[in-house]
Scaffold this motif. Structure first.
Motif, mmCIF file in Angstrom:
data_model
loop_
_atom_site.group_PDB
_atom_site.id
_atom_site.type_symbol
_atom_site.label_atom_id
_atom_site.label_comp_id
_atom_site.label_asym_id
_atom_site.label_seq_id
_atom_site.Cartn_x
_atom_site.Cartn_y
_atom_site.Cartn_z
ATOM 1 N N UNK A 12 31.913 48.657 51.914
ATOM 2 C CA UNK A 12 33.039 47.730 51.966
ATOM 3 C C UNK A 12 34.154 48.254 51.078
ATOM 4 N N UNK A 13 35.334 48.336 51.619
ATOM 5 C CA UNK A 13 36.483 48.848 50.880
ATOM 6 C C UNK A 13 37.675 47.941 51.130
ATOM 7 N N UNK A 14 38.316 47.488 50.054
ATOM 8 C CA UNK A 14 39.486 46.619 50.183
ATOM 9 C C UNK A 14 40.661 47.420 50.729
ATOM 10 N N UNK A 15 41.321 46.885 51.771
ATOM 11 C CA UNK A 15 42.439 47.582 52.393
ATOM 12 C C UNK A 15 43.556 47.883 51.390
ATOM 13 N N UNK A 16 43.853 46.912 50.516
ATOM 14 C CA UNK A 16 44.939 47.118 49.551
ATOM 15 C C UNK A 16 44.650 48.283 48.610
ATOM 16 N N UNK A 17 43.377 48.497 48.302
ATOM 17 C CA UNK A 17 43.028 49.623 47.434
ATOM 18 C C UNK A 17 43.259 50.947 48.155
ATOM 19 N N UNK A 18 42.822 51.025 49.408
ATOM 20 C CA UNK A 18 42.984 52.257 50.177
ATOM 21 C C UNK A 18 44.455 52.599 50.378
ATOM 22 N N UNK A 21 49.615 53.029 46.804
ATOM 23 C CA UNK A 21 50.297 54.291 46.501
ATOM 24 C C UNK A 21 50.352 54.571 45.006
ATOM 25 N N UNK A 22 49.983 53.567 44.196
ATOM 26 C CA UNK A 22 49.960 53.780 42.756
ATOM 27 C C UNK A 22 48.761 54.590 42.305
ATOM 28 N N UNK A 23 47.797 54.777 43.217
ATOM 29 C CA UNK A 23 46.616 55.601 42.936
ATOM 30 C C UNK A 23 46.761 56.893 43.723
ATOM 31 N N UNK A 24 46.507 58.008 43.103
ATOM 32 C CA UNK A 24 46.673 59.308 43.772
ATOM 33 C C UNK A 24 45.726 59.411 44.964
ATOM 34 N N UNK A 25 46.091 60.206 45.981
ATOM 35 C CA UNK A 25 45.192 60.402 47.128
ATOM 36 C C UNK A 25 43.800 60.889 46.705
ATOM 37 N N UNK A 26 43.758 61.800 45.740
ATOM 38 C CA UNK A 26 42.465 62.290 45.265
ATOM 39 C C UNK A 26 41.682 61.169 44.591
ATOM 40 N N UNK A 27 42.386 60.305 43.866
ATOM 41 C CA UNK A 27 41.736 59.180 43.215
ATOM 42 C C UNK A 27 41.154 58.210 44.216
ATOM 43 N N UNK A 28 41.901 57.953 45.309
ATOM 44 C CA UNK A 28 41.404 57.030 46.326
ATOM 45 C C UNK A 28 40.182 57.596 47.045
ATOM 46 N N UNK A 29 40.204 58.909 47.336
ATOM 47 C CA UNK A 29 39.050 59.523 47.983
ATOM 48 C C UNK A 29 37.836 59.512 47.048
ATOM 49 N N UNK A 30 38.084 59.776 45.782
ATOM 50 C CA UNK A 30 36.995 59.726 44.804
ATOM 51 C C UNK A 30 36.381 58.336 44.758
ATOM 52 N N UNK A 31 37.215 57.308 44.849
ATOM 53 C CA UNK A 31 36.729 55.926 44.836
ATOM 54 C C UNK A 31 35.835 55.659 46.041
ATOM 55 N N UNK A 32 36.232 56.170 47.218
ATOM 56 C CA UNK A 32 35.420 55.995 48.424
ATOM 57 C C UNK A 32 34.061 56.673 48.247
ATOM 58 N N UNK A 33 34.062 57.875 47.682
ATOM 59 C CA UNK A 33 32.818 58.597 47.463
ATOM 60 C C UNK A 33 31.933 57.846 46.462
ATOM 61 N N UNK A 34 32.534 57.287 45.432
ATOM 62 C CA UNK A 34 31.768 56.510 44.446
ATOM 63 C C UNK A 34 31.100 55.305 45.094
#
Length: 217
Positions: A12-18, A21-34
């Motif tokens: 489950x991933x919140x759309x607003x988090x994905x 834009x205040x989070x770097x693309x690498x940071x967002x991908x890292x969050x998905x992997x976590x």
């Protein structure tokens, strides 16, 4: 690399988090992997490989970025991802953190203080004035007192009496949380001092304290 056999096929991933834009693309991908590896032991090296973050880019930098956004927290050396960002509690309009204790307050906002801290500041100011008064009386030669009950003569420094140190210690024991249970900050007034001449002119003879044994000079 981790083995995912037997794990649920979805996260489950919140759309607003994905889309943040205040989070770097690498940071967002890292969050998905976590989130995808939350139930699987994984090394930091494998985590970086799955997220496409090499050592030169800095995995820790992106973990700090996610922590600042309330998306992960640290438990020792383990990173815990949160499906929903951890955000400060919502408060009614006009409420804000107290500038002294940090607790949310909806009262007396012009002062920036909650009622408990406003009372504590007021009592501290009262204490400063009371201590200054005591010092003036001592400088004027007043070294005796009848105490709170006004029925027994003491030296001004008798340890049975209230003193600046005792009163300050009691005042500083107050915590803003105490107000939730009816507590309030309170300065205990220091004794009024008398000169030897004032003691001699008292209308009635007073008993003397047997501990400090005051002697009129």
């Amino acid at each position: 690399m981790p083995n995912h056999a037997g794990r649920l096929p979805v996260i489950t991933l919140h759309r607003d988090t994905l889309l943040d834009s205040g989070i770097s693309p690498a940071g967002r991908l890292l969050y998905v992997v976590l989130l995808a590896t939350a139930e699987t032991p994984i090394s930091m090296g494998d985590l970086g490989i799955l997220a496409g973050i090499d050592r030169s880019e800095g995995l820790q930098h992106h973990l700090d970025e996610l922590a600042a956004a309330g998306l992960v927290t640290w438990h020792g050396r383990t990173v815990i991802p949160h499906p929903m960002p951890l955000v400060p509690p919502q408060t009614p309009d006009g409420c804000a953190p107290c500038s002294d204790c940090g607790r949310f307050s909806c009262f007396d906002r012009p002062s920036g203080l909650c009622l408990a801290c406003q009372g504590l500041r007021s009592e501290r100011a009262k204490g400063e004035q009371d201590i200054a008064r005591l010092k003036r009386e001592l400088e004027a030669g007043a070294t005796y007192t009848l105490g709170q009950a006004r029925n027994r003569l003491h030296r001004w420094d008798c340890h049975t009496l209230n003193s600046p140190d005792k009163a300050l210690a009691r005042l500083e024991e107050f915590q803003p949380e105490d107000a939730d249970h009816g507590g309030e900050a309170r300065w205990d007034r220091l004794p009024d001092l008398l000169t030897a001449h004032q003691v001699r002119t008292l209308s009635a003879q007073k008993l003397s304290c047997q501990l400090c044994k005051p002697e009129l000079v």
